[in-house]
Scaffold this motif. Structure first.
Motif, PDB file in Angstrom:
ATOM      1  N   PRO A  46     -11.147 -16.314  10.114  1.00 43.39           N
ATOM      2  CA  PRO A  46     -10.445 -15.977   8.860  1.00 43.39           C
ATOM      3  C   PRO A  46      -9.206 -16.852   8.696  1.00 43.39           C
ATOM      4  N   ASP A  47      -9.058 -17.391   7.529  1.00 45.68           N
ATOM      5  CA  ASP A  47      -7.996 -18.347   7.285  1.00 45.68           C
ATOM      6  C   ASP A  47      -6.667 -17.634   7.059  1.00 45.68           C
ATOM      7  N   PHE A  48      -5.604 -18.395   7.111  1.00 46.24           N
ATOM      8  CA  PHE A  48      -4.255 -17.869   6.908  1.00 46.24           C
ATOM      9  C   PHE A  48      -4.143 -17.170   5.565  1.00 46.24           C
ATOM     10  N   TRP A  49      -4.710 -17.755   4.520  1.00 45.59           N
ATOM     11  CA  TRP A  49      -4.554 -17.192   3.179  1.00 45.59           C
ATOM     12  C   TRP A  49      -5.353 -15.907   3.018  1.00 45.59           C
ATOM     13  N   GLU A  50      -6.489 -15.785   3.694  1.00 46.39           N
ATOM     14  CA  GLU A  50      -7.256 -14.547   3.635  1.00 46.39           C
ATOM     15  C   GLU A  50      -6.489 -13.405   4.303  1.00 46.39           C
ATOM     16  N   VAL A  51      -5.949 -13.676   5.484  1.00 44.99           N
ATOM     17  CA  VAL A  51      -5.178 -12.656   6.197  1.00 44.99           C
ATOM     18  C   VAL A  51      -3.917 -12.306   5.411  1.00 44.99           C
ATOM     19  N   THR A  52      -3.265 -13.320   4.855  1.00 47.95           N
ATOM     20  CA  THR A  52      -2.070 -13.081   4.052  1.00 47.95           C
ATOM     21  C   THR A  52      -2.402 -12.250   2.807  1.00 47.95           C
ATOM     22  N   GLY A  53      -3.550 -12.486   2.206  1.00 52.64           N
ATOM     23  CA  GLY A  53      -3.964 -11.699   1.042  1.00 52.64           C
ATOM     24  C   GLY A  53      -4.189 -10.233   1.395  1.00 52.64           C
ATOM     25  N   VAL A  54      -4.820  -9.977   2.543  1.00 58.63           N
ATOM     26  CA  VAL A  54      -5.051  -8.595   2.957  1.00 58.63           C
ATOM     27  C   VAL A  54      -3.729  -7.900   3.271  1.00 58.63           C
ATOM     28  N   VAL A  55      -2.868  -8.556   4.027  1.00 56.87           N
ATOM     29  CA  VAL A  55      -1.565  -7.968   4.370  1.00 56.87           C
ATOM     30  C   VAL A  55      -0.730  -7.764   3.106  1.00 56.87           C
ATOM     31  N   GLY A  56      -0.781  -8.717   2.192  1.00 57.07           N
ATOM     32  CA  GLY A  56      -0.056  -8.576   0.931  1.00 57.07           C
ATOM     33  C   GLY A  56      -0.591  -7.428   0.090  1.00 57.07           C
ATOM     34  N   GLY A  57      -1.915  -7.215   0.098  1.00 56.89           N
ATOM     35  CA  GLY A  57      -2.498  -6.085  -0.620  1.00 56.89           C
ATOM     36  C   GLY A  57      -2.052  -4.756  -0.040  1.00 56.89           C
ATOM     37  N   ILE A  58      -2.016  -4.671   1.297  1.00 55.58           N
ATOM     38  CA  ILE A  58      -1.545  -3.439   1.943  1.00 55.58           C
ATOM     39  C   ILE A  58      -0.076  -3.188   1.588  1.00 55.58           C
ATOM     40  N   ALA A  59       0.740  -4.215   1.692  1.00 50.14           N
ATOM     41  CA  ALA A  59       2.164  -4.064   1.410  1.00 50.14           C
ATOM     42  C   ALA A  59       2.404  -3.694  -0.052  1.00 50.14           C
ATOM     43  N   LEU A  60       1.657  -4.319  -0.967  1.00 43.55           N
ATOM     44  CA  LEU A  60       1.825  -4.027  -2.385  1.00 43.55           C
ATOM     45  C   LEU A  60       1.423  -2.593  -2.705  1.00 43.55           C
ATOM     46  N   CYS A  61       0.339  -2.120  -2.120  1.00 39.73           N
ATOM     47  CA  CYS A  61      -0.116  -0.749  -2.359  1.00 39.73           C
ATOM     48  C   CYS A  61       0.897   0.254  -1.827  1.00 39.73           C
ATOM     49  N   ARG A  62       1.381   0.037  -0.612  1.00 40.82           N
ATOM     50  CA  ARG A  62       2.346   0.970  -0.024  1.00 40.82           C
ATOM     51  C   ARG A  62       3.683   0.933  -0.782  1.00 40.82           C
TER      52      ARG A  62
ATOM     53  N   ALA B 109       7.425   3.587  -4.399  1.00 38.10           N
ATOM     54  CA  ALA B 109       8.281   3.486  -5.585  1.00 38.10           C
ATOM     55  C   ALA B 109       8.002   4.611  -6.571  1.00 38.10           C
ATOM     56  N   ASN B 110       6.754   5.070  -6.655  1.00 38.63           N
ATOM     57  CA  ASN B 110       6.385   6.140  -7.588  1.00 38.63           C
ATOM     58  C   ASN B 110       6.379   7.520  -6.936  1.00 38.63           C
ATOM     59  N   LEU B 111       6.846   7.607  -5.696  1.00 44.68           N
ATOM     60  CA  LEU B 111       6.947   8.867  -4.954  1.00 44.68           C
ATOM     61  C   LEU B 111       5.611   9.595  -4.859  1.00 44.68           C
TER      62      LEU B 111
ATOM     63  N   THR C 281      -3.483  10.972  -0.536  1.00 46.54           N
ATOM     64  CA  THR C 281      -4.306  11.443  -1.647  1.00 46.54           C
ATOM     65  C   THR C 281      -5.509  10.527  -1.830  1.00 46.54           C
ATOM     66  N   ASN C 282      -6.547  11.066  -2.481  1.00 52.25           N
ATOM     67  CA  ASN C 282      -7.780  10.305  -2.661  1.00 52.25           C
ATOM     68  C   ASN C 282      -7.545   9.091  -3.558  1.00 52.25           C
ATOM     69  N   ALA C 283      -6.750   9.243  -4.604  1.00 55.78           N
ATOM     70  CA  ALA C 283      -6.462   8.117  -5.504  1.00 55.78           C
ATOM     71  C   ALA C 283      -5.715   7.016  -4.752  1.00 55.78           C
ATOM     72  N   SER C 284      -4.843   7.428  -3.843  1.00 57.95           N
ATOM     73  CA  SER C 284      -4.118   6.429  -3.061  1.00 57.95           C
ATOM     74  C   SER C 284      -5.050   5.664  -2.139  1.00 57.95           C
ATOM     75  N   ARG C 285      -6.029   6.364  -1.573  1.00 54.87           N
ATOM     76  CA  ARG C 285      -6.995   5.684  -0.702  1.00 54.87           C
ATOM     77  C   ARG C 285      -7.834   4.684  -1.491  1.00 54.87           C
ATOM     78  N   MET C 286      -8.258   5.088  -2.680  1.00 57.72           N
ATOM     79  CA  MET C 286      -9.062   4.177  -3.499  1.00 57.72           C
ATOM     80  C   MET C 286      -8.236   2.969  -3.940  1.00 57.72           C
ATOM     81  N   MET C 287      -6.984   3.218  -4.296  1.00 53.43           N
ATOM     82  CA  MET C 287      -6.109   2.120  -4.688  1.00 53.43           C
ATOM     83  C   MET C 287      -5.852   1.204  -3.486  1.00 53.43           C
TER      84      MET C 287
END
Length: 114
Positions: free
Chosen positions: A20-36, A41-43, A48-54
């Motif tokens: 797996p390339d640097f950009w693929e791993v960075t994309g996954v980590v960035g997706g996790i960080a953005l979701c959390r 931010a929205n408390l 929750t199930n919606a949070s898991r799907m998101m």
């Protein structure tokens, strides 16, 4: 296109990465960080199930963006390598091979202290 103008890659050159390339791993980590970050931010609670799907959606989206960046980078590197190979094949006078050096020319003279 004439066969003589076609450039083919060298057989021993590895154009595509195997892991797996640097950009693929960075994309996954960035997706996790953005979701959390969005959830915090929205408390919203994290379990929750919606949070898991998101969470899954952001991970998949981050991976796909990273994969697209990897493909673009590999295409750029392959094209650059093919241009260099073509230039070397068309202008061999610019790339003359030098005589290999012997060990006595590379190493310092050794004088044992006894």
């Amino acid at each position: 296109m004439a066969e003589s103008n076609r450039v083919t890659p060298w057989e021993d050159y590895n154009y595509i990465a195997r892991l797996p390339d640097f950009w693929e791993v960075t994309g996954v980590v960035g997706g996790i960080a953005l979701c959390r970050t969005y959830q915090a931010a929205n408390l919203r609670p994290l379990n929750t199930n919606a949070s898991r799907m998101m969470f899954v959606g952001y991970i998949i989206g981050g991976y796909l963006i990273g994969k697209a960046a990897t493909v673009l980078r590999n295409n750029f590197q392959t094209r650059r390598q093919l241009f260099l190979e073509d230039y070397v094949d068309k202008h061999p006078e610019d790339f003359t091979s030098a005589e290999p050096k012997k060990f006595k020319e590379v190493l310092w003279e050794w004088k044992p202290h006894r």
